[in-house]
Design an enzyme around this catalytic site. Sequence first.
Site, PDB file in Angstrom:
ATOM      1  CD  GLU A 284      -2.771   1.076   2.526  1.00  0.00           C
ATOM      2  OE1 GLU A 284      -3.311   2.116   2.915  1.00  0.00           O
ATOM      3  OE2 GLU A 284      -2.911  -0.025   3.085  1.00  0.00           O
ATOM      4  CG  ASP A 285       1.544   2.964   3.207  1.00  0.00           C
ATOM      5  OD1 ASP A 285       0.595   3.387   2.535  1.00  0.00           O
ATOM      6  OD2 ASP A 285       1.463   2.697   4.424  1.00  0.00           O
TER       7      ASP A 285
END
Length: 727
Positions: A78-79
Amino acid sequence: MPASGIEVLTEQLAAYLPADEVDAVRRAHAYGAHAHAGQQRKTGEPYIAHPLAVAGILANLRVDVATLCAALLHDVIEDTAATRTELAEQFGDEVAGLVDAVTKLTQIRFETREQAQAAYFRKMMLAVAGDLRVILIKLADRLHNMRTLSHLAPQKRRRIARETLEIYAPIANRLGMHELCSELEELGFSALYPLRSRVLEQALRRARGNRHDVVGKIEATLRLKLDAASIPYRLESREKHLYSVYQKMRQDRIPLSEVYDVYALRIVVHTVDECYRVLGLVHSTFKPLPQRFKDYIAIPKTNGYQSLHTALFTPYGVPAEIQIRTEEMDRIANAGIAAHWLYKDPSGGNSRPQQRAREWLQGLVELQRNAGDPQEFLDSVKVDLFPDEVYVFTPKGRILALPAGATAVDFAYAVHSDIGNHCVAVRIERRLAPLSSVLETGQTVEVITARTATPHPSWLNFVVTGKARAAIRHFLKTIDHERAVDLGRRLLEIELARLGTPMAQVPEANIAGVLREFSAKAMDDLLEDVGLGKRLAAVVATHLVSGTPLPAVGRRQRSGLRRALQRVAPRWLVGSDSGRAPLAIKGTEGLVVSYGKCCRPIPGDPIRGYVSAGRGVVIHVDGCPSTAEFAKQPDKWLDVEWQPAGDARFPVDIRIEVVDQRGELATLAAAIADMDCNIANVLLHNRDGIHAVDDFTIEVRDRVHLARIMKRLRTLKSVRRITRKRG
């Protein structure tokens, strides 16, 4: 965690994992630290401190190596630039799948935050249904985020706290993870309602001294009795946590002084037999309060929780709550599904909490199939997370746990979706009862089904469970779609027959062109639009035959479309014979064919059909005054005719003028019932003691049936006049 956090973690893991698995955790930490390099949390710490803390929480539950690695990597997709493929290559498909399951749907754009949350929640819960470890990672992730919530802006704090109290804490409770649930609730309560939390905490602190003394005296008395009985035991007192006290005060609308179970005693023994022996000992020492005894050993909660609960009168002016359970029950009560990992359950993952959790999660899979969208799915799950339950029995003795307030229809769907879809009646304790009856603990419920029965839209007004609500909505959507498609096909075939081209002879290229022109994915979608009146059958038929684009029906449709249609079928548009076969009306088409309440048409009446956008075809009696306003829209009128349809019933209004006398209404109702007719509604007015006027809405098969009923009513001496009402 400090810089040496990975060393602390691996030292903890070495107590139960082999060296090669501890090394795998080290590799996952190194990969995560490199991927998150340069990123910081709002606390000012390096970002890797968060995954490390999540892994530490899970290490306390003694989870397996794949779960620990996924916890350390749960934010990298996600990051960071890392991908699932890279994770699978480095750590295997198992770890990559767990990480992907807890990754938000960043690739999809949503209009609102609520839509994004609902879509992510549905994705996560479906992944959980396949692997319970997903929810362990997510709950640990949420717990650490709640512990560091104070560093966020107030508005974001409140949003996350509300989400925690509404979704994540109830999930932890539903999975039997009491300790984790309690901490999530405490942190969420203090973040969402900081003032209420502080005030309640201060009030509890002031009351603690006196109540603690009372609990101490009760505990001393029970210890003497238990020692004398030579039963091995562990006795401990516990204090109800803050959010539970707040919830009890709110739900029962009582002050703190009336919350008697702020402090409770827990007696832990070795066997189930000893549980009941201790219960008898306790009840012989202090008198039990009526209606406060609960046997969760014989009938466990849906999350696998088992214990005996009783409340006692004491000579100290304060009732006492006692919980009695075995050591195994105590472990399950605290750890829930995590007890399998924490205590190395020899059953290989088939412990009672895990089994019940899997059953619940499989129910979520079925629920999401029926849910129309992610938000509907989330709302349904929230309903099923309510902790209050009732326990009812099937006729064969099977116990079903349902949310408090559940009805007989909820019960039917809990047994099986097909039972719910075909239920027509219910027996509660062997007596017939309405389907909307609210069930109570201990009742035996028998569902009566019929093969031809289907769910009724009104059920949505009283069902409670998400499963029932989603199944009813899904059935109604499906059946309405099928009926609309069927009506659309019939309308289109009539128009194509008029043009001399059966559907089978329409070129494939023309069909593809029509679907493109009207932005329909499939022919059924276009037929549904025709059936619901969103597209005119004449327009679609002409387009199919000629391939020439024509506009869709809409509010801005002007005379140009009418002129185009008049070129297609001028005689039909003015109501003359066009050679078109009329549409057959059976009375069983459902919501896609409705009947004007202004004229209440019944079989035998001359009728016309009006195509209404979104409603399908509305049937009126030919010449109905209320249709005068539609005279300027001849393109929307259809020739229709009645077709025999078995025992279908149609509402019709009649007015009866009678001599006003005692028992007259009962006489009229009995006469109508004798003619195999149901009374849907009665309005009584103009009663002056001499004459009365009664308006009945009755359900008849056709005009012949109505004529027989009216003839029968005219034989009653009190009836002066009877007429059929129109408009």
